[in-house]
Design a protein around this motif. Structure first.
Motif, mmCIF file in Angstrom:
data_model
loop_
_atom_site.group_PDB
_atom_site.id
_atom_site.type_symbol
_atom_site.label_atom_id
_atom_site.label_comp_id
_atom_site.label_asym_id
_atom_site.label_seq_id
_atom_site.Cartn_x
_atom_site.Cartn_y
_atom_site.Cartn_z
ATOM 1 N N LYS A 72 0.868 -1.179 0.000
ATOM 2 C CA LYS A 72 0.000 0.000 0.000
ATOM 3 C C LYS A 72 0.902 1.225 0.000
ATOM 4 O O LYS A 72 2.022 1.196 0.530
ATOM 5 N N SER A 74 0.828 5.401 1.027
ATOM 6 C CA SER A 74 0.037 6.305 1.864
ATOM 7 C C SER A 74 0.805 7.577 2.153
ATOM 8 O O SER A 74 2.038 7.634 2.033
ATOM 9 N N GLN A 83 -3.515 8.515 5.050
ATOM 10 C CA GLN A 83 -4.399 8.499 3.890
ATOM 11 C C GLN A 83 -3.809 7.532 2.878
ATOM 12 O O GLN A 83 -2.744 7.779 2.312
ATOM 13 N N VAL A 84 -4.499 6.417 2.655
ATOM 14 C CA VAL A 84 -4.017 5.424 1.690
ATOM 15 C C VAL A 84 -4.260 5.951 0.276
ATOM 16 O O VAL A 84 -5.355 6.404 -0.054
ATOM 17 N N THR A 85 -3.216 5.879 -0.553
ATOM 18 C CA THR A 85 -3.313 6.409 -1.918
ATOM 19 C C THR A 85 -3.334 5.321 -2.982
ATOM 20 O O THR A 85 -3.595 5.605 -4.150
ATOM 21 N N GLY A 86 -3.053 4.070 -2.599
ATOM 22 C CA GLY A 86 -3.087 3.011 -3.602
ATOM 23 C C GLY A 86 -2.678 1.666 -3.047
ATOM 24 O O GLY A 86 -2.071 1.569 -1.976
ATOM 25 N N MET A 152 -9.897 7.621 -9.581
ATOM 26 C CA MET A 152 -10.120 7.838 -8.161
ATOM 27 C C MET A 152 -10.970 9.085 -7.934
ATOM 28 O O MET A 152 -11.858 9.108 -7.075
ATOM 29 N N GLU A 194 -8.068 0.306 5.895
ATOM 30 C CA GLU A 194 -7.242 0.796 4.798
ATOM 31 C C GLU A 194 -8.060 0.969 3.523
ATOM 32 O O GLU A 194 -7.856 1.933 2.768
ATOM 33 N N SER A 197 -9.942 4.178 4.042
ATOM 34 C CA SER A 197 -9.080 5.335 3.829
ATOM 35 C C SER A 197 -8.900 5.609 2.342
ATOM 36 O O SER A 197 -8.973 6.757 1.890
ATOM 37 N N TYR A 198 -8.680 4.564 1.563
ATOM 38 C CA TYR A 198 -8.476 4.711 0.122
ATOM 39 C C TYR A 198 -9.728 5.253 -0.572
ATOM 40 O O TYR A 198 -9.647 6.103 -1.464
#
Length: 246
Positions: A72, A74, A83-86, A152, A194, A197-198
């Motif tokens: 992941k 973040s 903040q999970v970004t991917g 996204m 998670e 968050s994403y």
């Protein structure tokens, strides 16, 4: 960068006999071109679950092709929350976020015991100058990141919570299917917090969404085990949202 107190185990590397070579940077390259790319990957790294492959602010040294496992990425918000970004699985590339500013904008954590192929970026750029096919692949990787960002934004702006969760599961299903895994039955390597968050959703909203998808006969999720029971219904939920917002 990898944790200084725990040097990663090193393994021999070779793109030519890698199980995800058809999904990674060498896709479409000839045998001799793959051999030249091989020279940039001196060793592979094993990354233990929960360990950071690199951290936000680290200088750009390498891009990392995920060979085994998952990660992941973040960032920390202004109030210190993650903040999970991917999420990244085998055949995908980590570290592209660092190219613009020569330093990583996010932190990459292993979601399970994983393995990556580090590709020294300066050497990769130099090799790409003499291999148009490799430069083309690099451009495709960067374009894919832009498309992922746009997708996204659409998730956040146009979909309700159930549709966001459906789109997430459908996307993961499709990516796993390309890699030869079941598109209907798989295990989530990330926690529900998670995922929330994403997707920009609270944990309780994710839990309600899982229950709603189950009640509609679309998806059954027990713990981290996913069973997609109605793939077409799941696709219809997502595509229906897209049509409504066009």
């Amino acid at each position: 960068m990898l944790e200084a107190h725990s040097p990663p185990p090193l393994l021999k590397a070779a793109c030519s006999n890698c199980s995800v070579v058809e999904l990674c940077l060498p896709i479409g390259l000839t045998g001799s071109e793959v051999d030249r790319l091989d020279t940039l990957i001196v060793q592979r790294y094993k990354v233990k679950k929960g360990t950071a492959l690199y951290r936000a602010g680290d200088p750009l040294r390498s891009l990392y092709a995920v060979r085994i496992g998952s990660f992941k990425t973040s960032v920390l918000s202004v109030d210190g929350r993650e903040q999970v970004t991917g999420f990244h699985i085998p055949g995908e590339m980590l570290g592209l976020d660092a190219i613009s500013a020569d330093q990583h904008a996010c932190t990459a954590y292993a979601l399970e015991d994983s393995e990556v192929c580090p590709i020294h970026f300066a050497q990769l750029e130099k090799l790409a100058q003499s291999l148009p096919s490799l430069q083309h692949n690099l451009n495709k990787l960067l374009s894919r990141e832009i498309v992922r960002d746009h997708s996204m934004l659409m998730l956040m702006g146009n979909m309700n919570s159930d549709e966001r969760l459906a789109a997430f599961l459908l996307n993961l299903s499709q990516r796993l299917s390309v890699r030869g895994y079941s598109s209907k039955e798989f295990v989530l390597k990330m926690r529900r917090e998670e995922i929330g968050s994403y997707l920009g959703l609270r944990l309780e909203t994710i839990c309600r969404g899982i229950a709603h998808l189950r009640d509609q006969g679309l998806v059954e999720i027990a713990g981290r085990d996913v069973n997609i029971q109605n793939m077409e219904g799941l696709k219809h939920m997502v595509s229906g949202c897209n049509r409504q917002n066009q």
